[in-house]
Motif scaffolding. Structure first.
Motif, PDB file in Angstrom:
ATOM      1  N   HIS A 142      -6.966  -8.165  -5.817  1.00  0.00           N
ATOM      2  CA  HIS A 142      -7.032  -8.816  -7.009  1.00  0.00           C
ATOM      3  C   HIS A 142      -5.901  -8.638  -7.906  1.00  0.00           C
ATOM      4  CE1 HIS A 142      -8.831  -9.896 -10.949  1.00  0.00           C
ATOM      5  NE2 HIS A 142      -8.806  -8.603 -11.427  1.00  0.00           N
ATOM      6  N   TYR A 143      -5.548  -7.255  -7.848  1.00  0.00           N
ATOM      7  CA  TYR A 143      -4.467  -6.607  -8.580  1.00  0.00           C
ATOM      8  C   TYR A 143      -3.099  -6.970  -8.220  1.00  0.00           C
ATOM      9  CZ  TYR A 143      -7.385  -3.927 -11.879  1.00  0.00           C
ATOM     10  OH  TYR A 143      -8.282  -3.507 -12.731  1.00  0.00           O
ATOM     11  N   PHE A 144      -2.900  -6.941  -6.878  1.00  0.00           N
ATOM     12  CA  PHE A 144      -1.598  -6.883  -6.317  1.00  0.00           C
ATOM     13  C   PHE A 144      -1.309  -8.008  -5.371  1.00  0.00           C
ATOM     14  CE2 PHE A 144      -2.311  -2.582  -7.528  1.00  0.00           C
ATOM     15  CZ  PHE A 144      -1.079  -2.292  -8.144  1.00  0.00           C
ATOM     16  N   GLY A 145      -2.612  -8.711  -5.115  1.00  0.00           N
ATOM     17  CA  GLY A 145      -2.084 -10.041  -4.028  1.00  0.00           C
ATOM     18  C   GLY A 145      -2.059  -9.630  -2.512  1.00  0.00           C
ATOM     19  N   SER A 146      -0.904  -9.601  -1.987  1.00  0.00           N
ATOM     20  CA  SER A 146      -0.703  -9.470  -0.506  1.00  0.00           C
ATOM     21  C   SER A 146      -0.211  -8.006  -0.391  1.00  0.00           C
ATOM     22  CB  SER A 146       0.353 -10.372   0.161  1.00  0.00           C
ATOM     23  OG  SER A 146       1.525 -10.097  -0.551  1.00  0.00           O
ATOM     24  N   LYS A 147      -0.080  -7.546   0.909  1.00  0.00           N
ATOM     25  CA  LYS A 147       0.521  -6.422   1.422  1.00  0.00           C
ATOM     26  C   LYS A 147       2.006  -6.445   0.815  1.00  0.00           C
ATOM     27  CE  LYS A 147       1.569  -3.932   5.460  1.00  0.00           C
ATOM     28  NZ  LYS A 147       1.555  -3.529   6.886  1.00  0.00           N
ATOM     29  N   ASP A 148       2.870  -7.285   1.102  1.00  0.00           N
ATOM     30  CA  ASP A 148       4.238  -7.451   0.486  1.00  0.00           C
ATOM     31  C   ASP A 148       4.347  -6.891  -0.942  1.00  0.00           C
ATOM     32  OD1 ASP A 148       4.667  -7.866   3.076  1.00  0.00           O
ATOM     33  OD2 ASP A 148       5.397  -9.854   2.578  1.00  0.00           O
ATOM     34  N   ASP A 149       3.353  -7.579  -1.595  1.00  0.00           N
ATOM     35  CA  ASP A 149       3.294  -7.404  -2.957  1.00  0.00           C
ATOM     36  C   ASP A 149       2.913  -6.077  -3.444  1.00  0.00           C
ATOM     37  OD1 ASP A 149       4.141 -10.068  -3.820  1.00  0.00           O
ATOM     38  OD2 ASP A 149       1.967 -11.018  -3.898  1.00  0.00           O
ATOM     39  N   LEU A 150       2.084  -5.523  -2.745  1.00  0.00           N
ATOM     40  CA  LEU A 150       1.809  -4.190  -2.916  1.00  0.00           C
ATOM     41  C   LEU A 150       2.885  -3.188  -2.375  1.00  0.00           C
ATOM     42  CD1 LEU A 150      -0.432  -2.086  -3.864  1.00  0.00           C
ATOM     43  CD2 LEU A 150      -1.534  -2.313  -1.861  1.00  0.00           C
ATOM     44  N   PHE A 151       3.663  -3.419  -1.598  1.00  0.00           N
ATOM     45  CA  PHE A 151       4.686  -2.587  -1.179  1.00  0.00           C
ATOM     46  C   PHE A 151       5.800  -2.768  -2.369  1.00  0.00           C
ATOM     47  CE2 PHE A 151       8.772  -2.632   1.677  1.00  0.00           C
ATOM     48  CZ  PHE A 151       8.537  -1.138   1.836  1.00  0.00           C
ATOM     49  N   ALA A 152       6.126  -3.695  -2.802  1.00  0.00           N
ATOM     50  CA  ALA A 152       6.781  -4.097  -3.828  1.00  0.00           C
ATOM     51  C   ALA A 152       6.607  -3.009  -5.074  1.00  0.00           C
ATOM     52  CB  ALA A 152       7.208  -5.426  -4.166  1.00  0.00           C
ATOM     53  N   ALA A 153       5.230  -3.026  -5.370  1.00  0.00           N
ATOM     54  CA  ALA A 153       4.969  -2.300  -6.684  1.00  0.00           C
ATOM     55  C   ALA A 153       5.039  -0.856  -6.163  1.00  0.00           C
ATOM     56  CB  ALA A 153       3.219  -2.620  -6.672  1.00  0.00           C
ATOM     57  N   ALA A 154       4.847  -0.440  -4.749  1.00  0.00           N
ATOM     58  CA  ALA A 154       4.864   0.897  -4.634  1.00  0.00           C
ATOM     59  C   ALA A 154       6.407   1.422  -4.632  1.00  0.00           C
ATOM     60  CB  ALA A 154       4.417   1.269  -3.229  1.00  0.00           C
ATOM     61  N   ILE A 155       7.289   0.590  -4.112  1.00  0.00           N
ATOM     62  CA  ILE A 155       8.744   0.870  -4.652  1.00  0.00           C
ATOM     63  C   ILE A 155       9.281   0.925  -6.035  1.00  0.00           C
ATOM     64  CG2 ILE A 155      11.137   0.019  -3.938  1.00  0.00           C
ATOM     65  CD1 ILE A 155      10.076  -1.391  -1.515  1.00  0.00           C
ATOM     66  N   GLU A 156       8.570  -0.022  -6.709  1.00  0.00           N
ATOM     67  CA  GLU A 156       8.995  -0.047  -8.007  1.00  0.00           C
ATOM     68  C   GLU A 156       8.606   1.210  -8.848  1.00  0.00           C
ATOM     69  OE1 GLU A 156       8.676  -3.274 -11.940  1.00  0.00           O
ATOM     70  OE2 GLU A 156       7.753  -3.563 -10.144  1.00  0.00           O
ATOM     71  N   VAL A 157       7.485   1.783  -8.536  1.00  0.00           N
ATOM     72  CA  VAL A 157       6.808   2.889  -9.377  1.00  0.00           C
ATOM     73  C   VAL A 157       7.566   4.232  -8.894  1.00  0.00           C
ATOM     74  CG1 VAL A 157       5.238   3.818  -7.533  1.00  0.00           C
ATOM     75  CG2 VAL A 157       4.697   4.142  -9.954  1.00  0.00           C
TER      76      VAL A 157
END
Length: 205
Positions: free
Chosen positions: A63-78
């Motif tokens: 719901h918050y991040f979509g796909s695993k790739d999007d979550l990976f990008a969010a983890a890098i960004e933080v």
């Protein structure tokens, strides 16, 4: 009397109580993703595993991040925090920009909290195209393009990419392959030697 069946949730649709968890839950998921990607790498990380560490339903992660790739990008960004750091690098003008970039980059790698996820990012990008694509998008759009936008030189994006490639090469040899004497060199010595080259990339015509 038989009660009517409750409607099933669609994929990625959280329960009402989960949807009301708020931004605190979103940040908890992001930090859990950074931890799990750092520990297991891209290939062995699953959305379900991240949800377990964060203490939420996997549907809430989608719901918050979509796909695993999007979550990976969010983890890098933080980890990289480009929204905070890029203005600090370019905001003081061209003088000293090479040194500021070198200190920022080495600072991420020297900090044990951010080093582990960065190691996972680099290792994953070397072996998995999906991870490499996410890293390219984040570095290009969120960091290099914003740095290049403030450079008053020909081919600013190309120059920013050259500077980034220089620092990534240092990271590979120092932190991943651990080639000596670079691996044990004082970070300040590296900054002193590297900063003039980065400065030339970013400012000299």
């Amino acid at each position: 009397m038989t009660e009517p069946a409750k409607p099933r949730r669609g994929p990625g649709r959280p329960r009402q109580d989960e949807a009301e968890a708020g931004p605190g839950t979103q940040e908890r998921i992001r930090l859990a993703a950074r931890e799990v990607f750092a520990e297991r790498g891209y290939d062995k990380t699953s959305v379900r595993g991240i949800a377990k560490v964060a203490g939420v339903d996997p549907a809430l992660v989608h719901h918050y991040f979509g796909s695993k790739d999007d979550l990976f990008a969010a983890a890098i960004e933080v980890t990289m925090e480009p929204a905070l750091v890029v203005p600090a690098i370019v905001g003081e003008g061209p003088e000293g920009i090479g040194e500021r970039l070198a200190r920022y980059f080495l600072g991420i790698w020297e900090n044990p909290v951010t080093r582990a996820p960065m190691l996972a990012v680099v290792r994953s990008a070397l072996t998995h195209e999906a991870a490499a694509a996410v890293l390219r998008r984040l570095v290009l759009r969120r960091v290099l393009e914003r740095v290049a936008a403030d450079l008053d030189v020909p081919d600013p994006t190309f120059r920013a990419e050259l500077a980034a490639s220089h620092m990534i090469g240092i990271a590979l040899l120092r932190y991943v392959v651990q080639v000596e004497p670079l691996a044990s060199a004082d970070p300040e010595d590296i900054v002193v030697l590297v900063a003039p080259t980065l400065q030339r990339y970013l400012t000299e015509e």
